[in-house]
Design an enzyme around this catalytic site. Structure first.
Site, PDB file in Angstrom:
ATOM      1  N   ASN A   6       0.856  -1.180   0.000  1.00 15.62           N
ATOM      2  CA  ASN A   6       0.000   0.000   0.000  1.00 15.62           C
ATOM      3  C   ASN A   6       0.899   1.240   0.000  1.00 15.62           C
ATOM      4  O   ASN A   6       1.482   1.584   1.019  1.00 15.62           O
ATOM      5  CB  ASN A   6      -0.900  -0.040   1.255  1.00 15.62           C
ATOM      6  CG  ASN A   6      -1.743   1.209   1.413  1.00 15.62           C
ATOM      7  OD1 ASN A   6      -1.834   2.026   0.489  1.00 15.62           O
ATOM      8  ND2 ASN A   6      -2.366   1.381   2.569  1.00 15.62           N
ATOM      9  N   LYS A   8       0.036   4.275  -0.342  1.00 13.46           N
ATOM     10  CA  LYS A   8      -0.628   5.486   0.178  1.00 13.46           C
ATOM     11  C   LYS A   8      -0.367   6.684  -0.757  1.00 13.46           C
ATOM     12  O   LYS A   8      -0.254   6.483  -1.961  1.00 13.46           O
ATOM     13  CB  LYS A   8      -0.166   5.770   1.616  1.00 13.46           C
ATOM     14  CG  LYS A   8      -0.316   4.528   2.500  1.00 13.46           C
ATOM     15  CD  LYS A   8      -0.172   4.795   3.960  1.00 13.46           C
ATOM     16  CE  LYS A   8      -0.328   3.475   4.703  1.00 13.46           C
ATOM     17  NZ  LYS A   8      -0.391   3.627   6.129  1.00 13.46           N
ATOM     18  N   HIS A  94      -9.856   1.341   4.792  1.00 13.25           N
ATOM     19  CA  HIS A  94      -8.570   1.572   5.445  1.00 13.25           C
ATOM     20  C   HIS A  94      -8.742   2.569   6.592  1.00 13.25           C
ATOM     21  O   HIS A  94      -9.546   3.509   6.498  1.00 13.25           O
ATOM     22  CB  HIS A  94      -7.531   2.094   4.440  1.00 13.25           C
ATOM     23  CG  HIS A  94      -6.156   2.126   5.027  1.00 13.25           C
ATOM     24  ND1 HIS A  94      -5.725   3.157   5.820  1.00 13.25           N
ATOM     25  CD2 HIS A  94      -5.144   1.220   4.976  1.00 13.25           C
ATOM     26  CE1 HIS A  94      -4.482   2.888   6.221  1.00 13.25           C
ATOM     27  NE2 HIS A  94      -4.107   1.721   5.716  1.00 13.25           N
ATOM     28  N   GLU A  96      -7.099   5.053   7.539  1.00 12.18           N
ATOM     29  CA  GLU A  96      -6.955   6.476   7.204  1.00 12.18           C
ATOM     30  C   GLU A  96      -8.215   7.021   6.528  1.00 12.18           C
ATOM     31  O   GLU A  96      -8.542   8.201   6.666  1.00 12.18           O
ATOM     32  CB  GLU A  96      -5.706   6.671   6.327  1.00 12.18           C
ATOM     33  CG  GLU A  96      -4.437   6.564   7.173  1.00 12.18           C
ATOM     34  CD  GLU A  96      -3.274   5.854   6.510  1.00 12.18           C
ATOM     35  OE1 GLU A  96      -3.227   5.797   5.273  1.00 12.18           O
ATOM     36  OE2 GLU A  96      -2.406   5.331   7.244  1.00 12.18           O
ATOM     37  N   GLU A 163      -5.970  -4.783  10.659  1.00  9.80           N
ATOM     38  CA  GLU A 163      -4.995  -3.729  10.909  1.00  9.80           C
ATOM     39  C   GLU A 163      -5.408  -2.947  12.158  1.00  9.80           C
ATOM     40  O   GLU A 163      -6.248  -2.033  12.070  1.00  9.80           O
ATOM     41  CB  GLU A 163      -4.932  -2.756   9.724  1.00  9.80           C
ATOM     42  CG  GLU A 163      -4.491  -3.379   8.427  1.00  9.80           C
ATOM     43  CD  GLU A 163      -3.862  -2.341   7.495  1.00  9.80           C
ATOM     44  OE1 GLU A 163      -2.702  -2.514   7.134  1.00  9.80           O
ATOM     45  OE2 GLU A 163      -4.541  -1.354   7.150  1.00  9.80           O
ATOM     46  N   GLY A 169       1.760   2.581  10.990  1.00  8.93           N
ATOM     47  CA  GLY A 169       2.754   3.649  10.907  1.00  8.93           C
ATOM     48  C   GLY A 169       3.393   4.046  12.227  1.00  8.93           C
ATOM     49  O   GLY A 169       4.047   5.082  12.319  1.00  8.93           O
ATOM     50  N   SER A 207       2.692  -1.659  10.653  1.00  5.20           N
ATOM     51  CA  SER A 207       4.116  -1.652  11.035  1.00  5.20           C
ATOM     52  C   SER A 207       4.854  -2.963  10.757  1.00  5.20           C
ATOM     53  O   SER A 207       5.774  -3.326  11.495  1.00  5.20           O
ATOM     54  CB  SER A 207       4.273  -1.260  12.509  1.00  5.20           C
ATOM     55  OG  SER A 207       3.848   0.068  12.702  1.00  5.20           O
TER      56      SER A 207
HETATM   57  P1  PGA Z   1       2.340   0.597   7.759  1.00  7.08           P
HETATM   58  O1  PGA Z   1       0.908   0.771   7.054  1.00  7.08           O
HETATM   59  O2  PGA Z   1       2.905  -0.699   7.273  1.00  7.08           O
HETATM   60  O3  PGA Z   1       3.134   1.786   7.298  1.00  7.08           O
HETATM   61  O4  PGA Z   1       2.095   0.583   9.216  1.00  7.08           O
HETATM   62  C1  PGA Z   1       0.046  -0.302   6.888  1.00  7.08           C
HETATM   63  C2  PGA Z   1      -1.221   0.163   6.243  1.00  7.08           C
HETATM   64  O5  PGA Z   1      -1.644   1.277   6.504  1.00  7.08           O
HETATM   65  O6  PGA Z   1      -1.824  -0.564   5.437  1.00  7.08           O
END
Ligand code: PGA
Length: 246
Positions: A6, A8, A94, A96, A163, A169, A207
């Protein structure tokens, strides 16, 4: 195993060249059976798809609009448009986007429109830190799964990505014991919602890196990873794949 990258809101056309090592890896016999999906920003979907043309790597979008037809929705892209350029997957729900206002009702509509276009859905579920502290994780997961799948038919085209929202993150991942329990709970909830979800794939995201993946992959019921930050760098992403397969 399924690996989803991903990206982003990262990347431009120059970054496409950085995909050469992953294309090379995908052609090696040892990695023949893994599924690789790259989810770049909309602006790179077509370019990436062309880049992957002679490989088995798929592209997916990071989101879609809930409306299945064209319409006055400035700045939005729907699943019909995604399908038309050869997109195979779409991430829905997601964390976000939930923060930006996506609720279970909107997510339910998005899933229906994506499945209608025969896209495969990667549905993200997970609790916030507040909910975790209040010991509400199971309740939240149940609510998210039940509401998102309300009257959804082709459930076999959905991959679930657990998640924890506080793990995205942050560099912090759940304790093995907690993660094991949550995956078992998710499996049970899925089956209780729809028997066809007995064999649904469940990924972990939040993460993930080449160090912690070795531990996470040992947890029963995890079929792959949704990787954000570490997927931006081919070497790091390849390391995650190698460490979790060996
Ligand atoms: P990250 O993001 O691996 O940077 O924690 C995972 C995600 O948001 O799908």
């Amino acid at each position: 195993m399924i690996y989803i990258a991903n990206w982003k809101m990262h990347g431009n056309s120059r970054d496409i060249e950085s995909l050469n090592p992953i294309i090379k890896l995908s052609k090696q016999k040892k990695y023949r059976n893994i599924k690789l999906v790259y989810c770049p920003p909309y602006t790179l979907l077509d370019l990436m798809k062309r880049k992957f043309i002679n490989s088995k790597i798929h592209v997916g979008a990071q989101n879609c609009h809930f409306n299945s037809e064209y319409g006055a929705f400035t700045g939005s892209i729907n699943s019909k448009m995604l399908k038309s350029i050869g997109t195979k997957y779409v991430i829905i729900g997601h964390s976000e986007n939930r923060t930006d206002g996506d609720n279970d009702l909107i997510i339910n509509k998005k899933i229906k429109s994506a499945l209608q276009e025969n896209l495969k859905v990667i549905l993200c579920i997970g609790e916030t830190l507040f909910e975790k502290r209040k010991k509400l994780t199971k309740k939240i997961l149940k609510k998210q799964i039940k509401n998102s799948l309300y009257k959804v038919k082709k459930v076999e085209n959905i991959i679930f990505a657990y998640e924890p929202r506080w793990a995205i993150g942050t560099g912090i991942i759940p304790k093995t014991k907690t993660l094991t329990k949550n995956i078992i709970d998710i499996k049970k909830i899925l089956i209780s919602v729809n028997k066809k979800l007995n064999s649904a794939k469940i990924l972990y995201g939040g993460s993930v890196n080449s160090q912690n993946v070795k531990e996470i992959v040992k947890i029963k019921g995890i079929d792959g990873f949704l990787v954000g930050g570490a997927s931006l760098n081919s070497k790091k992403f390849i390391d995650i794949i190698k460490k979790s397969i060996n």
